[in-house]
Enzyme design. Structure first.
Site, PDB file in Angstrom:
ATOM      1  N   HIS A 171      75.962 -65.496 -20.933  1.00  0.00           N
ATOM      2  CA  HIS A 171      76.935 -64.650 -20.250  1.00  0.00           C
ATOM      3  C   HIS A 171      76.250 -63.481 -19.529  1.00  0.00           C
ATOM      4  CE1 HIS A 171      76.448 -61.395 -23.167  1.00  0.00           C
ATOM      5  NE2 HIS A 171      76.442 -62.328 -24.102  1.00  0.00           N
ATOM      6  N   GLU A 207      78.440 -66.593 -30.746  1.00  0.00           N
ATOM      7  CA  GLU A 207      77.202 -65.954 -31.192  1.00  0.00           C
ATOM      8  C   GLU A 207      77.195 -65.817 -32.709  1.00  0.00           C
ATOM      9  OE1 GLU A 207      74.243 -65.525 -31.341  1.00  0.00           O
ATOM     10  OE2 GLU A 207      73.768 -64.107 -29.734  1.00  0.00           O
TER      11      GLU A 207
END
Length: 571
Positions: A375, A451
């Site tokens: 990202h 994550e």
């Protein structure tokens, strides 16, 4: 408007809808196209065309499908107006004049398409892949026939029935007028058109443009848009030498916006143990390559079968594909000479060499290619703070959104990504949404791409963690089984989660190119597992924000890392 020789009392010109698609199993690899002509008023299927093309790229196959569809429409009524509907953003934008056509293989094909009808009589519309199933199934039928050394036959096609669309004058057993079209030049390609119009069969359609056209004409189209500040894009790791970049799919890597130096988390650019760099949260860009495939349960275009998205993929047999590419299965093909056969066979071997996993066997079909995109930046990224799945879930910063736009522009130029899957966290979904809007795709969310949970360390810098939790940090740096303070997630647990996610996605997207928008730790883990590297290898990798990496997964379980931490699109 009527053409020369038309009856002035015949009434207004008819309006057709042309839906076209193309695919390549290897990109470049064994390829084919499909096209269907519909009555714009009734939705009735009036004509179908499909052809095996031999070894070409996905974009060439799409353009060949467009040309075939327009020619089939012209055969029905040369004075008609046509609305073209395709799921290829590249073709639609280029033929609409909004993007410049740069690749030499595309220019003559676009020019050929522009010449079929007079200017102003054809308009272009992008549609989602789920709405282009008819043409997609025809393309797969052609590729499957080519893999068997046969030519596509309209009498055995079920594309119209599979999509639930009325076939007009055609019955389930193939009734209706049919006309076979010419074979592709030099490729052993076979094509045919099926019409549902009543009356006598129409004459054969004009042969489709050769796979390697030499006409240098180029339509007048404006420059293709590029992201501000972008100066170029990385070479496509999945394309053959000299081939243009096409579609690819990515996977994600582990990522914390800031992490311990050389830790399994994601510190960026900090020295780690044994002089290594941290497992930083930096990310680059992965080039795109791979085969197109259908969505919404339609036949997978990127593999060698007509299975659904989760179905098995088996590549065409080397002998059958070589024979088909050389013309041995297509009577009257221009590729029947010894010279053409040898050239086509060499093309097949070259394409398979590019797609084959190292020294593994060549006949495994197109791989599932994961293009892994980290990202864009968040407010925590430049501060190098731990940012996992258990913290504040920050959104992108202004810099991060600009990075996402640049990634989107780069991937749009390549035109190879077929699906997008993102982690459920805000920063990945926002990044994926920006890319998806540019590519005209939907975003699927996969929890396994999130994550690592850094527990009590969320939002802290590495120095702050060392000061507050020195023993827990040392244990975490020493063992992949150690958890961050407060019940976070160990890297061993993250690895098991990512491996399970990888297996699900490989099965679901066999033979396709998928963009995976994820984080530092998951992306690094994809790479580590593909290389068979030990857990401490995470300390030796850096992933920049908005970077691209790429891994291909083959039917025998093998994997090939094709790109890592590419950030050329950000410069």
């Amino acid at each position: 408007m009527t053409g020369a020789g038309a009856d002035p009392e015949a009434g207004p010109a008819r309006e057709f809808v042309v839906e076209a698609d193309g695919g390549s199993r290897g990109n470049p690899g064994p390829a084919g196209y499909g096209a269907v002509v519909l009555d714009a008023a009734t939705g009735e299927t009036l004509a179908e065309a499909a052809e095996y093309l031999g070894v070409v790229t996905n974009n060439v196959a799409e353009y060949r499908g467009l040309v075939a569809g327009l020619r089939a429409a012209r055969e029905l009524d040369p004075d008609a107006t046509v609305r073209v509907r395709m799921d290829s953003k590249l073709v639609v934008e280029q033929m609409s004049g909004r993007w410049k056509i740069k690749h030499p293989d595309m220019k003559p094909l676009a020019a050929e398409a522009a010449r079929v009808f007079p200017p102003g009589r054809v308009t272009y519309e992008w549609i989602p892949r789920a709405e282009n199933k008819h043409a997609d199934r025809l393309a797969n039928e052609a590729m499957d026939a080519g893999a068997r050394g046969e030519r596509w036959s309209p009498s055995t096609s079920t594309a119209d029935l599979d999509t639930g669309r009325s076939a007009g004058g055609r019955t389930a057993t193939g009734g209706g007028a049919r006309a076979g079209s010419g074979t592709g030049a030099g490729t052993g390609a076979a094509s045919a058109a099926r019409t549902g119009a009543p009356g006598a069969a129409r004459p054969p359609a004009e042969p489709t443009v050769p796979a390697e056209p030499t006409v240098p004409a180029e339509p007048t189209v404006p420059a293709e848009p590029t992201a501000p500040g972008a100066t170029g894009s990385a070479a496509d790791p999945t394309a053959a030498p000299g081939a243009s970049a096409s579609d690819t799919a990515g996977t994600r890597g582990a990522e914390a916006d800031a992490g311990p130096p050389a830790a399994r988390g994601d510190a960026t650019g900090t020295p780690g143990p044994a002089g290594g760099r941290g497992a930083g949260a930096v990310e680059g860009q992965a080039a795109v390559g791979g085969a197109r495939s259908a969505s919404g349960g339609s036949a997978v275009r990127g593999g060698a079968g007509a299975a659904g998205p989760a179905g098995p993929e088996a590549g065409p047999r080397p002998d059958a594909a070589s024979e088909a590419a050389a013309g041995s299965g297509a009577p009257g093909s221009a590729g029947s000479s010894t010279t053409s056969q040898a050239a086509a066979s060499a093309d097949v071997r070259a394409a398979r060499t590019v797609a084959s996993p190292g020294w593994g066997p060549p006949d495994m079909g197109a791989p599932a290619t994961f293009v892994l995109l980290r990202h864009g930046e968040t407010p925590l990224t430049p501060q190098k703070r731990f940012s996992g799945s258990g913290g504040s879930d920050p959104s992108l910063s202004a810099a991060g959104r600009e990075q996402a736009e640049k990634v989107a522009a780069s991937l749009a130029r390549r035109g190879t990504v077929q699906a997008i899957v993102a982690s459920p966290l805000a920063r990945t979904r926002e990044t994926a949404g920006i890319v998806a809007a540019r590519l005209g795709l939907e975003v699927a969310v996969e929890d396994g791409l999130r994550e690592t949970d850094f527990g009590a360390w969320e939002g802290l810098t590495f120095g702050e963690v060392r000061e507050r939790y020195p023993d827990d940090l040392n244990a975490w740096l020493s063992s992949p089984d150690a958890e961050p303070t407060g019940g976070g997630e160990s890297f061993a647990a993250t690895g098991a989660r990512v491996a399970a996610t990888r297996d699900r996605l490989v099965a679901a997207y066999a033979g396709r190119t998928v963009l995976l928008v994820s984080h530092v730790t998951p992306i690094k883990t994809f790479v580590r597992l593909a290389l068979g590297a030990p857990p401490e290898s995470l300390f030796r990798m850096e992933l920049s924000a908005a970077s691209l990496s790429a891994v291909a997964y083959y039917a025998d379980g093998g994997a090939s890392v094709r790109l890592f931490n590419d950030t050329s699109h950000l410069r």
